[in-house]
Design a protein around this motif. Sequence first.
Motif, PDB file in Angstrom:
ATOM      1  N   ALA A 300      21.885  38.936  57.039  1.00 22.39           N
ATOM      2  CA  ALA A 300      21.954  37.673  56.297  1.00 22.39           C
ATOM      3  C   ALA A 300      20.699  36.835  56.485  1.00 22.39           C
ATOM      4  N   GLY A 301      19.569  37.519  56.595  1.00 23.10           N
ATOM      5  CA  GLY A 301      18.304  36.811  56.729  1.00 23.10           C
ATOM      6  C   GLY A 301      18.015  36.282  58.116  1.00 23.10           C
ATOM      7  N   LYS A 302      18.887  36.585  59.076  1.00 21.32           N
ATOM      8  CA  LYS A 302      18.689  36.103  60.449  1.00 21.32           C
ATOM      9  C   LYS A 302      18.355  37.273  61.368  1.00 21.32           C
TER      10      LYS A 302
END
Length: 414
Positions: A300-302
Amino acid sequence: MDIVHTHCAGLDVHKKTVVVTIIVPGPNGGWQKETRTFGTMTTDLLALSDWLMELVVSHVAMESTGEYWKPVFNILENNFEVLLVNAQHIKAVPGRKTDVKDSEWIAELLRHGLLKASFVPPLGQRELRELTRYRSTFIKERATLVNRVHKVLESANLKLASVATNVTGVSGRAILQALLEGTATPEEMAELAKGRMREKRTELTRALEGHVKAHHRFVLTELLCQIDSLDEAIVRFDDQIVEYCRPFEETVTLLDTIPGIARETAEIMVAEIGTDMSRFPSADHLAAWAGVAPGNNESAGKRRSGKTTQGNHALGVALNHAANAAAHTKHTYLSAQYHRLAARRGKKKAIVAVEHSILIIAYHIIQRRKPYHELGSDYFDQRRPEATAQRLVKRLEHLGFQVSLQQTQAPLAV
């Protein structure tokens, strides 16, 4: 899904049995699937090889289960394209696991080209790897015995290990021998010290005042006998490894030029990674394979934990020893890198970074066939002299000084 291999076999290998499933074109069209079970004795494995050759099988795949894959691989490697696969990459559906289903699943994956083979070194490198790994095992066992000597000495109220760094060195062995004879006083045993240890005779005398009993002498005698036996075995392994290293002697000599790497570590590196760097697309690929590169874990982009992945254990241990040795060298690039990172990231992460650098250096040395070129301890300062000057000025201003700089000569090119 496309079919990549038309004549293939999947093997589920165990200690006593090998379950084999073959998938080949049928006589009347379609596909023929058959499963048989063989023993793991050499005669049984030869019968397995003959059966696979009768069916014109070209590709064979099996899991890398412990040591049990090696006898099977030794028999099949000359007649077939054998893929040794990581067991984690071919897990079947939970709740539907049997030996037959495992072999069928492996054969299906192989048939569609979905298996990635693990690297199996050529025969000469495999033999060298086996010798270096057994030598490392004996060295570990020797260290364990030395620790047991420490425990016995502590039990007898003898603090020899608090004064002597190496209780099995020349001075330590002379003192221990006198201790076993039981006739020398602490002062007489302290006089047996050699070299720089003689400066510690007063401390040795105090350390050797204890309560040594008969069972202590018995245990120490047995432990020292085992240590002597292992020392002799390690010397024989060294001689044997030198013989098996002759085809790789040039590479071993080149790796020995890297700070922190001695000949023993160079031999381990050659045994583990070989001399053919073409199987690694880049130096970073080699570092990832060895487990000294940051892992990728993003969702999730993390970005989550980037801890290193599990790699080659024997190579990792050797690199760790080399990195610790390189960190304590003087006026070297690797030492400067360690101290620069240790101040910001901590000692453990700095050591891993040095391990990574050593392996990257080794990759290019093996590939280019050139010795190590030392960049110097001032490499990081000379790379960006303006940033270095700015950082030092800020430190002085923080201490309350007013600083003005005037350059006297052009900065050195790196």
